[in-house]
Structures are given as structure tokens and as C-alpha cells.
Scaffold this motif. Structure first.
Motif, mmCIF file in Angstrom:
data_model
loop_
_atom_site.group_PDB
_atom_site.id
_atom_site.type_symbol
_atom_site.label_atom_id
_atom_site.label_comp_id
_atom_site.label_asym_id
_atom_site.label_seq_id
_atom_site.Cartn_x
_atom_site.Cartn_y
_atom_site.Cartn_z
ATOM 1 N N LYS A 125 0.863 -1.181 0.000
ATOM 2 C CA LYS A 125 0.000 0.000 0.000
ATOM 3 C C LYS A 125 0.905 1.237 0.000
ATOM 4 C CE LYS A 125 -4.406 -0.133 0.512
ATOM 5 N NZ LYS A 125 -5.275 0.189 -0.650
ATOM 6 N N THR A 126 1.820 1.256 0.977
ATOM 7 C CA THR A 126 2.830 2.311 0.959
ATOM 8 C C THR A 126 3.767 1.977 -0.183
ATOM 9 O OG1 THR A 126 2.735 2.477 3.359
ATOM 10 C CG2 THR A 126 4.696 3.388 2.283
ATOM 11 N N ILE A 127 3.760 2.801 -1.211
ATOM 12 C CA ILE A 127 4.560 2.478 -2.387
ATOM 13 C C ILE A 127 5.880 3.256 -2.354
ATOM 14 C CG2 ILE A 127 4.606 2.436 -4.908
ATOM 15 C CD1 ILE A 127 2.612 0.444 -3.631
ATOM 16 N N PHE A 128 6.945 2.515 -2.550
ATOM 17 C CA PHE A 128 8.297 3.070 -2.591
ATOM 18 C C PHE A 128 8.629 3.406 -4.050
ATOM 19 C CE2 PHE A 128 7.927 0.674 1.257
ATOM 20 C CZ PHE A 128 8.610 1.449 2.179
ATOM 21 N N PRO A 129 9.776 4.028 -4.282
ATOM 22 C CA PRO A 129 10.156 4.266 -5.682
ATOM 23 C C PRO A 129 10.183 2.943 -6.444
ATOM 24 C CG PRO A 129 11.644 5.406 -4.184
ATOM 25 C CD PRO A 129 10.753 4.566 -3.329
ATOM 26 N N ILE A 130 10.070 3.008 -7.762
ATOM 27 C CA ILE A 130 10.172 1.770 -8.546
ATOM 28 C C ILE A 130 11.535 1.135 -8.283
ATOM 29 C CG2 ILE A 130 8.540 2.417 -10.353
ATOM 30 C CD1 ILE A 130 11.073 3.052 -12.109
ATOM 31 N N ASN A 131 11.635 -0.139 -8.615
ATOM 32 C CA ASN A 131 12.828 -0.893 -8.226
ATOM 33 C C ASN A 131 14.124 -0.347 -8.821
ATOM 34 O OD1 ASN A 131 10.290 -2.705 -8.451
ATOM 35 N ND2 ASN A 131 11.524 -3.552 -6.804
ATOM 36 N N LEU A 132 14.034 0.197 -10.035
ATOM 37 C CA LEU A 132 15.242 0.783 -10.613
ATOM 38 C C LEU A 132 15.686 1.983 -9.775
ATOM 39 C CD1 LEU A 132 17.013 0.156 -13.052
ATOM 40 C CD2 LEU A 132 15.600 1.677 -14.422
ATOM 41 N N GLU A 387 5.473 5.491 10.196
ATOM 42 C CA GLU A 387 6.898 5.247 9.943
ATOM 43 C C GLU A 387 7.138 4.635 8.560
ATOM 44 O OE1 GLU A 387 5.158 3.733 12.393
ATOM 45 O OE2 GLU A 387 5.908 1.729 12.822
ATOM 46 N N PHE A 388 6.122 3.974 8.006
ATOM 47 C CA PHE A 388 6.272 3.440 6.646
ATOM 48 C C PHE A 388 6.316 4.604 5.641
ATOM 49 C CE2 PHE A 388 3.787 -0.715 7.815
ATOM 50 C CZ PHE A 388 4.793 -1.054 8.699
ATOM 51 N N LEU A 389 5.408 5.559 5.855
ATOM 52 C CA LEU A 389 5.363 6.702 4.938
ATOM 53 C C LEU A 389 6.636 7.537 5.067
ATOM 54 C CD1 LEU A 389 1.603 7.602 5.481
ATOM 55 C CD2 LEU A 389 2.617 6.650 3.407
ATOM 56 N N GLU A 390 7.157 7.608 6.292
ATOM 57 C CA GLU A 390 8.420 8.327 6.514
ATOM 58 C C GLU A 390 9.574 7.626 5.800
ATOM 59 O OE1 GLU A 390 9.834 11.094 7.787
ATOM 60 O OE2 GLU A 390 7.746 11.714 7.631
ATOM 61 N N SER A 391 9.565 6.292 5.891
ATOM 62 C CA SER A 391 10.606 5.512 5.222
ATOM 63 C C SER A 391 10.509 5.723 3.704
ATOM 64 C CB SER A 391 10.436 4.032 5.570
ATOM 65 O OG SER A 391 11.185 3.241 4.707
ATOM 66 N N ALA A 392 9.271 5.754 3.191
ATOM 67 C CA ALA A 392 9.086 5.956 1.750
ATOM 68 C C ALA A 392 9.611 7.329 1.336
ATOM 69 C CB ALA A 392 7.611 5.814 1.390
ATOM 70 N N ARG A 393 9.464 8.301 2.209
ATOM 71 C CA ARG A 393 9.977 9.649 1.929
ATOM 72 C C ARG A 393 11.509 9.626 1.864
ATOM 73 N NH1 ARG A 393 8.301 15.042 5.269
ATOM 74 N NH2 ARG A 393 9.709 16.500 4.233
ATOM 75 N N LYS A 394 12.092 8.980 2.874
ATOM 76 C CA LYS A 394 13.553 8.907 2.936
ATOM 77 C C LYS A 394 14.103 8.199 1.695
ATOM 78 C CE LYS A 394 15.347 5.372 5.062
ATOM 79 N NZ LYS A 394 15.639 4.348 6.052
ATOM 80 N N ILE A 395 13.451 7.090 1.341
ATOM 81 C CA ILE A 395 13.991 6.297 0.227
ATOM 82 C C ILE A 395 13.761 7.012 -1.112
ATOM 83 C CG2 ILE A 395 13.823 4.041 -0.955
ATOM 84 C CD1 ILE A 395 13.573 2.864 1.944
ATOM 85 N N ALA A 396 12.699 7.807 -1.197
ATOM 86 C CA ALA A 396 12.510 8.617 -2.416
ATOM 87 C C ALA A 396 13.685 9.586 -2.574
ATOM 88 C CB ALA A 396 11.190 9.368 -2.345
#
Ligand code: NOJ
Length: 754
Positions: A125-132, A387-396
Motif C-alpha cells: 500500500k505504501t509504495i516506494f520508488p520503482i525498483n530501478l 513510519e512506513f510513509l516516513e521511510s518511503a519519503r527517505k527512500i525517495a
């Protein structure tokens, strides 16, 4: 009720009782069983199963939550009720999976729980950047974190098994699925493969927040001819083993439980019926003992390939190649029993397949509690945790690659007025990319515009769409020019529509679609001295030659995911200093494709001093070099590398060679640097690439700070396959430590064998 019916009723009651006893004693102290216990329990259940029920375990059909291929049956409920369906894909939510599980457990003779699989590729549901993009972070902890969070969410929503990681090496940006992998490099993809598997499967699959991982697509799928999806692959064994197979071996070393077949044929034999790769290599050589699932309808497709006469023949070929589970083709359901009776398939193959699938169900604890993944309260508490959304922000932030930045166009400051232009600036639909599982395309994601608003007062942002992603309509150009005239800087957010990459989305043209490049040209013509910053959302390396000549800065954000707008804004305003590096080469034009850094040399290599020399391996209309090389990525600061130092310039096979370099942050910002180790085996019994990544370290340096980075090289790092054997050969090697693959070697060492 007649005698026969009474007898059947008693028989059924007995079976149910017996099964219950089995399952109860199986699960009595399942917290959690040793492998040996599980094997014993599986044997015990299998002793109760009919051949039909065993075949049922090898069958997977889709529900209709999502569509990831053509539907071939609408009868899946019927098969489920008959006990002829072991797994389902594309179903999720705790409620939905519980309802289906209830049928399997309560309405079938043995009550064997279903296994639910789903494409949880870069988030659930929380989507991270695409794998590339994730690969661009070169951060293995982050990769593991993505997979961990994905597993947390998916497992809370009823999913037991993800069809990930996709670890196909890919070197052709025409191929849409390049977005789903980790790029062109063997070492980087292999390391990333391990981290994904660790993240999805956790420490122990019996933990409720873990899911089975699936190494896909075995093998060669990324080498599809001309970048056209599902197309033919012809490849020598040395290349297969040295380039395309290592990530899969790495996944096994990390404990991956399942494999998926590739759609392509490999040297004339479709992967789904390829005994060489599945029996000889995967099972016999590598000792893999998890189960193998086909890709979607891949058994039927053996007929189209021209390898099977009909679907019955296809089923025979697939099961005889050691393929355990049939995803969506229905061929195992229809033909396996008949094939056994005819003596074309040995029943032990069905037993083995069923056994492996039941073992996986046991490992997940489904025999203890078939509903353990389907808990609505847990689902509610887990999805989109802060914290998932925060992680997604960091990884973006950590996935966005700064490709170009002249005159310090970036970072921005919060006093400037910005003209925000482009069809993707306010987008919340494309930003989560393709293969976005259960991700929300209708408003949950944070757009780039919203992210910027965290830093800049809305009165300082003027917006104009300018044009669509892919149309011939110029009507928005004027408005874009008008707001650009009033702004201090122009920020453009352009790219591809999300479904221009991913499965079945190959392109022959890898430029920005529609009028987007025209829009940049128009702005540049009208405002020759105004800084233009280009932010790109796309799922493949694009041909950016024209854009590069027109703009001041380019930030490649891929599709940055649910919190993408925030993560990207953090970079734009300097809160995060960009550290990502390209995991894949960006060509100058599509004619250079396939292009990758670790090529072979040819007998007529060009010299850098005279790259256009006649009768050399070059083009007459384009340089050989790419626009942006593998490993490239800028920072707001600068790093200087000292000359490489070796512990010795002669090394024996059993010794460790140490190579080090001092890296100094010479710029104005603190920042991370990805320090890369490359080696070139100068002369070998088969030619070796001109350079190969062998290791990397991501370090953090405050401005002015220096650190010594040391790599240890052992004989394993120097090995390669020749004719199926992993070899090491003595001789001279070149070695370098660098922040990009674009460098010249100037150090060597000599290896002697023990
Ligand atoms: C086809 C894709 O090739 C594969 O990667 C995916 O897991 C299946 N469809 C299921 O959706």
C-alpha cells in the motif's frame, strides 16, 4: 438416505476427523517446527491425499482484485470448492482472503489452506520508488527495509507470498520491465537480490509478518531480443552463467523459497520447459529445494512458442522439467492425471511438487492457523503506518539521481519564486509507478507540488501544466511561458506515463513522449538566461541528449512512490544532499542500445585520443560513450579520491588483497558517497569485460572530512565461469576505486595460483 449415502457420510466424517487429528498434532507445538518435523507432518498429510488433491496443490488461479494477465477461467470457485486449487493470485485484504480461506478449510475434504500470492514489487500500500530507483540508492539496508515494510503490509492484508524480487539483469531500455529490476550490473543486482529476500522472508517464515519471496524470472528474460517483451533469447552458456544467473544464485544463498519461470525461450527451449536450467542447474547444481511456479499462462504459451503440440503436451513438458506449480494455464488441472495414466509423467513428480508446496504452507504456519494472515484489526493498524510513509519519503530522496547540475542550479532556497511546469507536477496517479500492487492512484500519494509547498509559500509557486505527457496539443505553451517569465527559476516535472514501462510496455522510441521536449525548447528560446531545472519521472533510461543541452539541472526521480513529493522536495531544497548513482547506463540515442559499462573490448577498440578513427569499433554518427554512465550521480558537494593503494601488487590465490583510497569531501555540504571498486581481468581463457564492479561502500563525509575506504579482495571475486566450471586464472588485473564507472585504470596487480 440410502445405504450408499450413509456409508459416504460416515466415510467423510472419518476423513475429516483423521485430518483434524493430523493437523492438530502437526500444529500442537508448531512454534515453530524444525524442518524435520515439517517433513514428517507433510508426509502424514500426503498419505491422506488422493492424486486429484495432490494435483490440486499444483494449481494456481487468479481472483479478480487485480488483473495481471488474460483471464483463462472463471471457474476458480468451482475448483476451489472441489479441493482442486492450492493457491490463488491477485487476491488480498484480510476480509477477502478470509472468505476464500474459509471455503478451502471448511468446504473441502481435507481442508488444506490456500496460499495467496501477489505482485508486491516495490511496496504493497505504501509504495516506494520503482525498483530501478531503489537500486539507485545503492543502499542495501534500504532495500531490505522496503521489502520488510512491504511484507508487513502485505502479510497484514492476507498475502502469503510475493512474486518478487525481479532480478533479471537488463541492458535494453526499450524493454518496459527494466523498471522492475535493479539494472545492468551483476554484482549490484546480486547484492540487492539478497536484501530483498531477507526483507520479505525475515528471520523466520513462521513470523506472522513475513512472506515467501520468489526469484524471477528464471532466466534470461531481461535479454529479450530488440527489447520487445516476451521475445526470444539466444545466449551462450558463459554469458548466461557469468551475467544472468548470479543474482538467482545469490537469492538462493539468501534462502529464497520459490522461483518463477521466465516467459522467454532460451536457445530454442522455452524457460518453462527447460530441463537444463531447472533440473541441471537449479536443482542438481544449486540444490534448490523450494518450489517453482510458472509465469502467468506460461504452460499454454509453450504451444505458441512452437515447442509443444498442444496444451496436454505442454503440461507434460513443464512437469517433466521440474516445474511445480501452474499459474493460470489450467493445463496441470486438465491433463496431469491423464498423463500419469498414459505413463508420460511419473507420479512421483506430482508427489514432489505437492510436497514442496505443502512444506511452504507449513513454514508459514497456515496449518496452525489458516487465517493468521487475515486479521482485520492488524490490517487496519498496519497499512500506511506513519513510519512506513516516513521511510518511503527517505527512500525517495535516496533514490533520486542528480544527473546534471551546473552553476549550482540546485538546491533551491525558500525565498525564490518558482514556475512549476509540466504534466507530472501535480500528478498523484503516475507517481507510484507501474507494478504498484495495492497502491492508491486516486489521491493518497504526495505530488511534487505538495512536497514543494512544505518548503515554499504557495504565493511563490506559479503552476502551468504546459502540455500533456503524450499529446499534440500546444495550447498550454503560452501560459507556461508567461509564468516562467515572472519566476526566478523554472522547475519542470516531465516524463512518461506510468504504464509506458512495466510488463508489455516496450518502446522503440526512448525519448520523452509528446511535446514535452518542445516545451523545454520553447522556454529555453524565450528565456535564454533563466535557470531550468528538469525533474524526470520515468521507468527506463531515456534518450536525454536534447534535454541535457537545454537545461541547467536534471534530477531523475524515477517514480518516487506514495511519499515521493516530499522526498523529492527534500532534495530540491537541500535537506537531503543527493547520493544516488545510476544502476544503469543512459544512452545518447536508441541506436546505441544495448549499452552497458561492462562490455568486452573487441579486436579494434577505439582510443580515447582518436575516437572516430576509421576501421575501429565505433559509430560514424555517434560517440560510443553514453550520455550518463553506470555509477554516475552528482551530489551538492564534491568528493576527491586519492590514488589507490594496494597491500601488495602480487597476490596468491589464498591471500586477501587490500585496496584502499582516501576520499575527501571537498565541497560545501555534508554528504554520502558511493565508493565503487572495479577490476579488469586483462587476459583470460575467455575474454572478460573491460571493467566489472566487485564491491561498493556507501560512506558519509562531513564537509572537509576524509575517510580511508578499504576493500578486501579474495579469490572468489576473481572467478568466472568457463563451460560450466567456475575458474580462477593467474595473471594481471587492473583495479580502481572510483565514484563512477567512467574512469581509466592506472593500477595493476598480479595473481598467482596456490
Ligand atoms: C506476469 C509477470 O511476468 C510476472 O512477473 C507476474 O508475477 C505475474 N504476471 C503475476 O502477476
Amino acid at each position: 438416505m440410502n445405504d450408499y449415502q450413509t456409508m459416504k457420510k460416515i466415510q467423510k466424517a472419518l476423513i475429516v476427523l483423521l485430518t483434524l487429528c493430523h493437523c492438530l498434532c502437526l500444529s500442537a507445538n508448531n512454534s515453530y517446527n524444525s524442518e524435520k518435523d515439517i517433513y514428517r507432518k507433510v508426509d502424514s498429510i500426503m498419505s491422506l491425499m488422493t492424486l486429484d488433491e495432490k494435483i490440486g496443490q499444483t494449481i494456481m488461479y487468479s481472483g479478480d482484485w487485480n488483473k495481471t494477465g488474460p483471464y483463462v477461467t472463471s471457474d476458480n470457485m468451482k475448483f476451489l470448492k472441489e479441493g482442486n486449487l492450492g493457491s490463488m493470485l491477485n487476491v488480498y485484504t484480510s476480509k477477502g482472503t478470509k472468505e476464500l480461506q474459509k471455503i478451502a478449510v471448511e468446504e473441502t475434504r481435507l481442508g488444506i489452506p490456500l496460499l495467496f500470492g501477489y505482485d508486491v514489487i516495490h511496496g504493497f500500500k505504501t509504495i516506494f520508488p520503482i525498483n530501478l530507483g531503489i537500486a539507485s540508492s545503492w543502499d542495501l539496508k534500504d532495500v531490505e527495509e522496503v521489502a520488510r515494510i512491504s511484507a508487513e503490509e502485505a502479510s497484514a492484508s492476507g498475502v502469503h507470498w510475493t512474486f518478487a524480487p525481479m532480478i533479471d539483469i537488463a541492458r535494453d531500455p526499450r524493454w518496459g520491465r527494466i523498471s522492475e529490476g535493479s539494472g545492468e550490473d551483476v554484482y549490484l543486482t546480486s547484492e540487492i537480490a539478497k536484501s530483498y529476500v531477507k526483507g520479505f522472508q525475515g528471520e523466520n517464515l513462521s513470523h506472522i509478518n513475513t512472506i515467501l519471496a520468489c526469484a524471477k524470472h528464471f532466466v534470461g528474460y531481461g535479454a529479450a531480443q530488440a527489447g520487445r517483451d516476451y521475445h526470444t533469447v539466444n545466449m551462450g552458456d558463459n554469458e548466461l552463467r557469468n551475467v544472468y544467473m548470479p543474482p538467482f544464485k545469490a537469492a538462493i544463498d539468501s534462502g529464497v523459497e520459490t522461483f518463477m519461470t521466465a516467459f522467454n525461450e532460451l536457445n530454442g527451449v522455452p524457460a518453462t520447459a527447460n530441463q537444463y536450467i531447472f533440473k541441471d542447474i537449479l536443482r542438481n547444481e544449486w540444490g534448490f529445494n523450494g518450489f517453482v511456479v510458472t509465469d502467468y499462462t506460461a504452460i499454454n504459451e509453450l504451444v505458441n512458442h512452437g515447442y509443444a503440440e498442444n496444451e496436454k503436451h505442454a503440461a507434460e513438458l513443464a512437469i517433466n522439467s521440474g516445474i511445480d506449480m501452474d499459474m493460470m494455464s489450467g493445463a496441470y488441472r486438465r491433463f496431469l492425471k491423464e498423463l500419469i495414466v498414459e505413463g508420460k509423467v511419473d507420479e512421483t513428480l506430482i508427489n514432489e511438487a505437492c510436497r514442496k508446496i505443502l512444506i511452504a504452507k507449513f513454514k508459514l504456519g497456515l496449518f496452525d492457523d489458516p487465517y493468521r494472515y487475515s486479521n482485520e484489526q492488524r490490517e487496519e493498524e498496519t497499512i500506511y503506518r506513519t513510519e512506513f510513509l516516513e521511510s518511503a519519503r527517505k527512500i525517495a530522496s535516496k533514490s533520486s539521481v542528480l544527473l546534471k547540475n551546473i552553476n549550482k542550479a540546485l538546491p533551491l532556497n525558500n525565498k525564490q519564486t518558482i514556475a512549476l511546469i509540466g504534466p507530472l507536477a501535480k500528478d498523484k496517479r503516475n507517481i507510484i509507478g507501474s507494478w504498484a500492487a495495492a497502491g492508491d492512484r486516486n489521491g493518497k500519494a504526495i505530488s511534487i507540488f505538495q512536497g514543494i509547498k512544505e518548503y515554499l509559500d504557495e504565493s511563490n509557486i506559479m503552476f502551468a501544466k504546459g502540455c500533456d505527457i503524450n499529446s499534440n496539443n500546444y495550447s498550454g505553451f503560452n501560459e507556461a511561458v508567461n509564468i516562467a517569465k515572472k519566476a526566478d527559476k523554472i522547475l519542470m516535472v516531465l516524463g512518461e506515463d506510468y504504464n509506458m514501462s512495466g510488463e508489455a510496455a516496450s518502446r522503440t522510441n526512448i525519448k520523452l513522449p509528446g511535446l514535452q521536449t518542445e516545451l523545454i525548447k520553447t522556454l529555453r528560446d524565450e528565456l535564454p538566461n533563466k535557470e531550468i531545472i528538469l525533474i524526470l519521472m520515468n521507468g527506463r533510461p531515456l534518450d536525454l541528449t536534447i534535454e541535457d543541452s537545454l537545461v541547467d539541472a536534471i534530477l531523475e526521480i524515477w517514480y518516487p512512490g506514495t511519499s515521493g513529493g516530499l522526498g523529492v522536495a527534500d532534495i530540491l531544497f537541500g535537506k537531503y544532499n543527493p547520493s544516488a548513482k545510476l544502476p544503469i547506463t543512459f544512452p545518447r540515442n536508441v541506436g546505441q542500445v544495448p549499452i552497458y559499462y561492462n562490455v568486452k573490448n573487441t579486436g579494434r577498440p577505439i582510443s580515447n585520443d582518436n575516437p572516430t578513427e576509421d576501421y575501429k569499433s565505433n559509430y560514424i554518427d555517434s560517440p560510443n560513450t553514453p550520455l550518463y554512465p553506470f555509477g554516475h550521480g552528482l551530489s551538492y558537494t564534491t568528493f576527491e579520491y586519492s590514488e589507490i593503494k594496494l597491500s601488495n601488487n602480487k597476490v596468491r590465490e589464498s591471500e586477501i588483497l587490500k585496496a584502499s583510497s582516501i576520499i575527501t569531501n571537498t565541497g560545501e555540504y555534508d554528504g554520502h558517497e558511493v565508493v565503487q571498486l572495479y577490476i579488469h581481468d586483462k587476459v583470460a581463457s575467455i575474454t572478460r569485460p573491460v571493467k566489472e564492479l566487485k564491491d561498493f561502500k556507501k560512506i558519509f563525509l562531513r564537509k572537509g572530512e576524509s575517510k580511508t575506504v578499504t576493500f578486501e579482495i579474495n579469490s572468489d571475486d576473481l572467478k568466472f565461469y568457463i563451460n560450466g566450471k567456475r575458474m580462477i586464472e593467474s595473471g594481471e588485473f587492473e583495479i580502481a576505486i572510483s565514484g563512477t564507472s567512467d574512469f581509466e585504470f592506472n593500477k595493476t596487480f598480479n595473481l598467482t595460483l596456490d
